[in-house]
Design a protein around this motif. Structure first.
Motif, short mmCIF file in Angstrom:
data_model
loop_
_atom_site.label_atom_id
_atom_site.label_comp_id
_atom_site.label_asym_id
_atom_site.label_seq_id
_atom_site.Cartn_x
_atom_site.Cartn_y
_atom_site.Cartn_z
N GLU A 145 41.11 -10.78 -8.89
CA GLU A 145 40.00 -9.91 -9.88
C GLU A 145 40.64 -8.51 -10.36
OE1 GLU A 145 37.88 -11.29 -6.14
OE2 GLU A 145 39.57 -10.29 -6.66
N ASP B 179 43.85 -6.40 -12.05
CA ASP B 179 45.35 -6.68 -12.80
C ASP B 179 46.27 -5.37 -12.17
OD1 ASP B 179 44.70 -4.79 -14.40
OD2 ASP B 179 44.03 -5.84 -16.08
N ILE B 180 47.51 -5.56 -12.57
CA ILE B 180 48.32 -4.51 -12.31
C ILE B 180 47.74 -3.05 -12.82
CG2 ILE B 180 50.67 -3.34 -12.53
CD1 ILE B 180 51.53 -6.32 -11.57
N VAL C 226 43.95 -7.49 -5.75
CA VAL C 226 45.23 -7.33 -6.78
C VAL C 226 45.69 -8.72 -6.90
CG1 VAL C 226 47.28 -6.22 -7.40
CG2 VAL C 226 45.54 -4.82 -6.29
N GLY C 227 46.20 -8.83 -8.15
CA GLY C 227 46.55 -10.30 -8.62
C GLY C 227 45.54 -11.55 -8.78
N PHE D 260 51.39 -12.43 -4.05
CA PHE D 260 51.66 -11.03 -4.99
C PHE D 260 52.61 -10.44 -4.34
CE2 PHE D 260 50.68 -6.58 -5.98
CZ PHE D 260 50.69 -6.58 -7.42
#
Length: 154
Positions: free
Chosen positions: A57, A59-60, A54-55, A105
């Protein structure tokens, strides 16, 4: 149970079709009135749906969907452990959400909300729970999210 399936599908997640993995531990373990659910990953139809950090490859938005899938998989295994009777859930006690994230992140709570919202929608007041959402340097199979749960059942 169809109402539970409908509530889950209203959250944008299909009812899972999972198979017990050939691993040296069980998906669930009940001790008295406490049901422990092993960490669930974003798996759909036997395949890992998302891989990466996360942050990086991931996204949120994708991480939120991972959390929803993990929550759905938890519900699936609880349903199996309770012989198809989710009405036996007295209360979801705790979720622990592990997020495979890049250094720096910090929106762990935001990602955790994806799972919490599913549990609240599916179980109503019985889905209100304590929670931890923490960042990790990595997770099994490089999945972005893994979630474990503890339920009080009858």
């Amino acid at each position: 149970m169809s109402t539970y399936k409908q509530k889950l599908e209203a959250c944008g997640v299909e009812w899972p079709e999972l198979y017990r993995p050939d691993l040296p531990f069980a998906p669930t373990k009940q001790i008295g009135e406490v049901l422990y659910v092993s960490g669930q990953i974003p798996e759909e139809s036997g395949d890992i749906a998302y891989v990466g950090q996360v942050g990086g490859e991931i996204d949120i938005g994708a991480a939120l969907q991972c959390a929803r899938l993990c929550a759905a998989n938890i519900i699936y295994w609880v349903d199996r452990a309770l012989e198809g009777n989710l009405d036996r859930v007295v209360q979801l006690a705790k979720l622990t959400i592990f997020i495979n994230a890049v250094p720096g992140f910090a929106a762990f709570s935001t990602i955790g909300n994806g799972a919490s919202e599913v549990m609240n929608a599916v179980f109503g007041e019985r889905g209100e729970h304590a929670r931890s959402a923490v960042g990790m340097a990595g997770l099994p199979a490089n999945v972005p999210v893994e979630i474990e749960a503890v339920f009080y059942v009858r």
